[in-house]
Design a protein around this motif. Sequence first.
Motif, PDB file in Angstrom:
ATOM      1  N   LYS A 159      -5.422   1.481  -4.351  1.00 64.69           N
ATOM      2  CA  LYS A 159      -4.549   2.645  -4.234  1.00 64.69           C
ATOM      3  C   LYS A 159      -4.892   3.475  -2.998  1.00 64.69           C
ATOM      4  O   LYS A 159      -6.052   3.696  -2.684  1.00 64.69           O
ATOM      5  N   GLY A 160      -3.831   3.904  -2.310  1.00 65.10           N
ATOM      6  CA  GLY A 160      -4.012   4.719  -1.120  1.00 65.10           C
ATOM      7  C   GLY A 160      -3.820   3.970   0.181  1.00 65.10           C
ATOM      8  O   GLY A 160      -3.741   4.586   1.246  1.00 65.10           O
ATOM      9  N   VAL A 161      -3.727   2.630   0.122  1.00 62.61           N
ATOM     10  CA  VAL A 161      -3.580   1.802   1.321  1.00 62.61           C
ATOM     11  C   VAL A 161      -2.102   1.559   1.609  1.00 62.61           C
ATOM     12  O   VAL A 161      -1.286   1.434   0.688  1.00 62.61           O
ATOM     13  N   ALA A 162      -1.742   1.473   2.878  1.00 69.02           N
ATOM     14  CA  ALA A 162      -0.367   1.167   3.282  1.00 69.02           C
ATOM     15  C   ALA A 162      -0.382   0.105   4.370  1.00 69.02           C
ATOM     16  O   ALA A 162      -1.317   0.029   5.162  1.00 69.02           O
ATOM     17  N   GLY A 163       0.658  -0.742   4.386  1.00 64.01           N
ATOM     18  CA  GLY A 163       0.745  -1.772   5.422  1.00 64.01           C
ATOM     19  C   GLY A 163       1.685  -2.899   5.031  1.00 64.01           C
ATOM     20  O   GLY A 163       2.190  -2.955   3.899  1.00 64.01           O
ATOM     21  N   ASP A 164       1.907  -3.810   5.981  1.00 65.59           N
ATOM     22  CA  ASP A 164       2.777  -4.958   5.715  1.00 65.59           C
ATOM     23  C   ASP A 164       2.211  -5.860   4.631  1.00 65.59           C
ATOM     24  O   ASP A 164       2.960  -6.486   3.884  1.00 65.59           O
ATOM     25  N   ASP A 165       0.886  -5.948   4.549  1.00 65.50           N
ATOM     26  CA  ASP A 165       0.288  -6.780   3.521  1.00 65.50           C
ATOM     27  C   ASP A 165       0.557  -6.207   2.126  1.00 65.50           C
ATOM     28  O   ASP A 165       0.751  -6.948   1.164  1.00 65.50           O
ATOM     29  N   ILE A 166       0.611  -4.890   2.008  1.00 62.69           N
ATOM     30  CA  ILE A 166       0.928  -4.255   0.730  1.00 62.69           C
ATOM     31  C   ILE A 166       2.381  -4.561   0.360  1.00 62.69           C
ATOM     32  O   ILE A 166       2.706  -4.810  -0.810  1.00 62.69           O
ATOM     33  N   LEU A 167       3.249  -4.553   1.350  1.00 62.03           N
ATOM     34  CA  LEU A 167       4.660  -4.880   1.121  1.00 62.03           C
ATOM     35  C   LEU A 167       4.797  -6.289   0.547  1.00 62.03           C
ATOM     36  O   LEU A 167       5.583  -6.527  -0.385  1.00 62.03           O
ATOM     37  N   ARG A 168       4.029  -7.237   1.074  1.00 66.08           N
ATOM     38  CA  ARG A 168       4.093  -8.616   0.579  1.00 66.08           C
ATOM     39  C   ARG A 168       3.578  -8.700  -0.859  1.00 66.08           C
ATOM     40  O   ARG A 168       4.156  -9.398  -1.687  1.00 66.08           O
ATOM     41  N   ILE A 169       2.492  -7.985  -1.144  1.00 65.61           N
ATOM     42  CA  ILE A 169       1.945  -7.991  -2.500  1.00 65.61           C
ATOM     43  C   ILE A 169       2.952  -7.388  -3.475  1.00 65.61           C
ATOM     44  O   ILE A 169       3.201  -7.930  -4.563  1.00 65.61           O
ATOM     45  N   GLN A 170       3.558  -6.278  -3.101  1.00 68.79           N
ATOM     46  CA  GLN A 170       4.539  -5.633  -3.971  1.00 68.79           C
ATOM     47  C   GLN A 170       5.766  -6.505  -4.189  1.00 68.79           C
ATOM     48  O   GLN A 170       6.321  -6.542  -5.300  1.00 68.79           O
ATOM     49  N   THR A 171       6.185  -7.205  -3.156  1.00 69.49           N
ATOM     50  CA  THR A 171       7.334  -8.115  -3.297  1.00 69.49           C
ATOM     51  C   THR A 171       7.065  -9.170  -4.356  1.00 69.49           C
ATOM     52  O   THR A 171       7.925  -9.473  -5.201  1.00 69.49           O
ATOM     53  N   ARG A 172       5.862  -9.720  -4.337  1.00 66.82           N
ATOM     54  CA  ARG A 172       5.502 -10.735  -5.331  1.00 66.82           C
ATOM     55  C   ARG A 172       5.383 -10.122  -6.726  1.00 66.82           C
ATOM     56  O   ARG A 172       5.828 -10.722  -7.713  1.00 66.82           O
ATOM     57  N   LEU A 173       4.830  -8.922  -6.833  1.00 68.39           N
ATOM     58  CA  LEU A 173       4.733  -8.239  -8.127  1.00 68.39           C
ATOM     59  C   LEU A 173       6.127  -7.961  -8.702  1.00 68.39           C
ATOM     60  O   LEU A 173       6.355  -8.070  -9.908  1.00 68.39           O
TER      61      LEU A 173
END
Length: 511
Positions: A159-173
């Motif tokens: 929690k608290g991190v932002a970035g393209d890698d977070i976007l990919r993780i959220q897409t899969r979730l």
Amino acid sequence: MNIKIKWKRRSFCSFFLAAAAASFLSGCTNTGRVMGKEIATTSEATPSLGKKELQPISLLSPGGDLLPRLKDVPEQKENPIPQYLRNGVEHPVVASLQQRLMDLGFMDNDEPTQYFGNVTEAAVKTYQRQNGLDQDGIVGAQTLESIMSPSAKYYAVSKGVAGDDILRIQTRLYELGYLANAAQVSGNFGDETEAAVKKLQEVNSLNIDGKVGRQTINLLYSEEIKPNLISYGEKSDVVLVSQQRLKALGYLLSEPDGAYGNDTVTAVKQFQARNDLVVDGYLGPSTRLALTSPDAQPNGMTLGEQGDSVTKVQQLLNQYGYLSSSNITGYYGEVTENAVKAFQSNNGLSADGSVGRNTLNKLTGSGVKSAGSSGKTGKGSSKKGGTVKGGSGVGGLLSVARSKVGRPYVWGSKGPNSFDCSGFIYWSLNQVGVRQSYLTSSGWRNVGKYTKISSFGSLQAGDIIVVSGHVGIVAGGGKVIDASSSNGRVVERSLSSWWRNNFICGWRIFG
């Protein structure tokens, strides 16, 4: 030779001079080890020292030798080591940096190269973010020391991190049903994402900490992952509506009843394969959205296909006398094609031999004319293999693949202007008429649709080669074509020992 270099504080240049020393020791055709990690050497490296006795490497210090005093080793004057590694730099020491980033989970697995491109830069920035360093994507002394440290931490976000890698993780979730709506796919790791990660960890029997580390990131793309959405055994109005749409598009071969059984799973998988979705058999958000889209592709089975849907069609053809029970194989060969033509001709349909929406609706509807009323039955060979209808064989596949050499590597991209490794395979096969659904590199381990090649030495041009975390197309002549994260683009390169050492299996598409 495993060269251990003890150091506390030293200059950036010192480290890479030590790396060069390791390269000297290993010779031009082998691999050396820097900080306990293998690095690939190139044909431009200095000649091997053979079996000569080497002096031990002294500890590096500001006032000491930067390179060990090795006999017969020329100084590296033509290709000096850069003070900083940044986008656009090409140097042998980049390979050791990439390998370390791959080992730590910041880059997709691939054969390390000498080129520092966009993908390497993005991986460095992510590492810097995780470790509280300036996120400039440049490898200076501080970043290098952190990455190469034995205590360097594996990729992990919370929690608290932002970035393209977070976007990919959220897409899969979101795809797996752990995030409720598309608005939560924002690139910011907040409370909702943390709750989703914890739920995923709970359902899949992982340590529940809300962080995405090694185990969780690997699970996200594993075939063993358990989703948090409609799946086998459930019964609801949502399932019923989806079944009705699947029926209308020619995927469901039984009557909609609201129960998510075997027929529905088979239909969903077939729909996902036809509509560029991850084939998992679940009615996830993207699958339901694609079902309701006016652009949803209807079903259409043709020569060369294989799977449960083909088996269902063959069983129906057998029921009406168009196909013998011995030819219910799950493979759509000439026997099945001829049986379909006979059925179509006898039931007032266009006899093209492919099973589309109209043919499926007729097969599963009422008033079907059996083969006995016309005496027509399917004939021909049922042998699996051969050239896929509409395709152009090995030569066509290699020509299509080579036409994209130089296009950029982009994670998750399926073409036509950028690719990741599995997206490149998906796009190339479909361009030559091979109806292949999108699979991750993990999914290619057990695709089961083609002839499996278990020996690296048995690979031929046109085969799909599967290695740990990566896939490519064997080009023949000791070459492979692949979308390379380490090169940052589609390349044709040597099928080197790296591929042999990481080999899992191959798949023969033609023949």
